[in-house]
Design an enzyme around this catalytic site. Structure first.
Site, short mmCIF file in Angstrom:
data_model
loop_
_atom_site.label_atom_id
_atom_site.label_comp_id
_atom_site.label_asym_id
_atom_site.label_seq_id
_atom_site.Cartn_x
_atom_site.Cartn_y
_atom_site.Cartn_z
N ASP A 1 -0.10 5.13 0.80
CA ASP A 1 -0.30 6.14 1.84
C ASP A 1 -0.32 5.53 3.24
O ASP A 1 -1.08 4.61 3.50
CB ASP A 1 -1.62 6.87 1.61
CG ASP A 1 -1.58 7.69 0.35
OD1 ASP A 1 -1.37 8.90 0.44
OD2 ASP A 1 -1.73 7.09 -0.75
N GLU B 1 11.47 11.58 24.24
CA GLU B 1 11.88 11.60 25.64
C GLU B 1 13.22 10.90 25.86
O GLU B 1 13.25 9.68 26.08
CB GLU B 1 10.81 10.93 26.51
CG GLU B 1 9.43 11.50 26.31
CD GLU B 1 8.52 11.26 27.51
OE1 GLU B 1 9.03 11.18 28.65
OE2 GLU B 1 7.31 11.14 27.30
N ASP C 1 0.86 -1.16 0.00
CA ASP C 1 0.00 0.00 0.00
C ASP C 1 0.91 1.23 0.00
O ASP C 1 2.08 1.14 0.38
CB ASP C 1 -0.88 -0.04 1.26
CG ASP C 1 -1.60 1.26 1.49
OD1 ASP C 1 -2.35 1.69 0.60
OD2 ASP C 1 -1.40 1.86 2.57
MG MG Z 1 10.21 13.62 30.93
#
Ligand code: MG
Ligand code: ADP
Length: 427
Positions: A16, A356, A14
């Protein structure tokens, strides 16, 4: 080793959301147009759009208008409005993480590949204008305008198989990011791997009959399907050590114990660089887990963060000292090993990535980074995000990720990354 799917010789892709990252752009543009036509809550619009994801533009527009009860405008008019806005922005679209690697791999091994996209041929040209010719390397292409019925009907996959010269659909595996696409692939008799672009609803992929669900293309194991293995992962001996207290050096090998199991990581090529001022996160890292993560605001670095699939990565972090404080107190710039997670978090009504990093050094009293500039050179991928049954297991796994990061960063292939001028605020 023989696997139940070892008969696969062809890969159908596929476009997209699977190979190129259009879903966020389309969501943004289409939802803006829909909001002009009625007083809908953002979550209702999002749910409606998710239900039609993977359909041809006309089919999807009609279905969304039905779901939302929009009757004051024609499908063609709506389609015209969104297409005009999208045409101006296809250039923003990047490839999905791991897509280039997969296409190169399949091409290098002569595996026959087809694109089976809901996009009509005329749109495809515009969409792919800023991508260098990889579509030409595919064995076959089937577009949405060439079939009677769009996904979830099997027509587009049947056409792709016909063009590949496939006699038995069980020799094909389809890669799809939408439940609608998985349904179509299964109806065509192929195997289907789901790489969900709807992050909070894996059940609909199961319901659609996906044979396997993976978090991103990085996690695809072609050998499960009888296809040639990737050979670019690198074995790492995890290094468990107390947080390094020396600045600017890789942790030493001394912590290696003979029982540490080898782990493998996937080097990123090219390296991904991203940075910005450290912002306040959810305050959960150090409080709940004992693992502080210096969050970056993703909005200004969306393009860079989109180069990374959700998951756990390692690399080097450059943290700018603080320039304003007096001489005695002044903090120096440092470069330290880091392990980080990138994940999807609900942000208002949309989902937004968070970045993070945990800097693998004990900063003690100097551990307040808020507002300081942090730059990351992301060198490799460790694993997908996972759900853990307990907090203890999660914490244990993050510590293991950190050990893998330390181990990798002592290896020749990754150690030199700490000298990246980007991390030294020279560029
Ligand atoms: Mg943090
Ligand atoms: P937040 O949710 O605001 O990110 P956390 O509980 O995750 O809070 O703690 C992260 C903060 O802790 C960082 O922004 C930084 O100021 C500080 N910190 C101290 N040591 C570290 C470290 N080794 N790695 C990352 N952040 C650290």
């Amino acid at each position: 080793m023989a696997t139940p799917f070892a008969t696969v010789t062809h890969v159908i892709l596929d476009l997209d959301g699977t190979l190129i990252n259009t879903e966020q752009l389309v969501d943004e543009v289409v939802s803006a147009v829909l909001h002009k036509r009625g007083d809908f809550t953002p979550s209702r619009v999002r749910k409606a759009m998710e239900q039609v994801r993977g359909m041809r533009p006309g089919d999807g527009t009609r279905a969304v208008m039905d779901i939302l009860g929009i009757r004051n405008v024609s499908v063609d008019e709506m389609l015209g409005e969104t297409s005009a806005l999208l045409d101006a922005r296809w250039g923003e679209v990047c490839m999905m993480p791991g897509a280039r690697r997969l296409l190169d791999h399949l091409h290098a091994h002569g595996v026959k590949t087809a694109l089976a996209t809901s996009t009509p041929a005329a749109f495809l040209k515009k969409k792919m204008a800023s991508h260098d010719g990889w579509v030409d390397r595919l064995t076959a292409v089937a577009t949405g305008d060439e079939v009677e019925n769009g996904k979830p009907a099997p027509d587009i996959f049947a056409l792709a198989m016909k063009r590949l010269g496939v006699l038995d659909p069980k020799t094909c595996v389809v890669l799809e990011d939408t439940p609608v696409g998985v349904t179509a692939a299964k109806a065509a008799g192929a195997f289907a791997i789901a790489i969900p672009s709807i992050h909070d609803d894996f059940q609909s992929y199961k319901n659609a009959g996906a044979d396997e669900t993976i978090a991103s293309l990085y996690d695809l194991d072609p050998t499960k399907w009888g296809l040639p293995p990737f050979t670019d992962r690198v074995d790492v001996t995890p290094v468990s050590s107390a947080l390094s207290s020396t600045v600017d050096t890789a942790p030493e090998q001394t912590g290696v114990s003979g029982t540490q199991k080898l782990e493998s990581v996937l080097p990123l090529d090219p390296v991904v660089r991203l940075g910005g001022p450290v912002v306040r996160g959810f305050g959960r890292g150090s409080k709940t887990l004992g693992i502080p993560t210096a969050n970056l605001d993703v909005a200004p670095i969306k393009k860079e963060s989109d180069l990374l699939a959700p998951g756990i990565y390692f690399g080097w972090a450059g943290l700018r000292g603080d320039l304003s404080s007096d001489e005695l107190e002044r903090k120096e710039d440092v470069v330290v090993p880091m392990v980080m997670s990138i994940g999807w978090n609900p942000f208002f009504e949309n989902q937004r990535k968070t970045v993070e990093p945990w800097l693998l050094k004990d900063f003690g009293d100097d551990g307040d980074f808020y507002g300081r500039e942090l730059r990351l050179a992301v060198l490799g991928y460790v694993r997908p995000e996972a759900n853990f049954v307990s907090l203890e297991l999660l914490v244990e796994r993050i510590h293991k990720d950190a050990d893998v990061a330390r181990g990798a960063l002592t290896m020749d292939s990754f150690e030199g990354g700490k000298n990246d001028p980007y991390l030294r605020f020279e560029s």
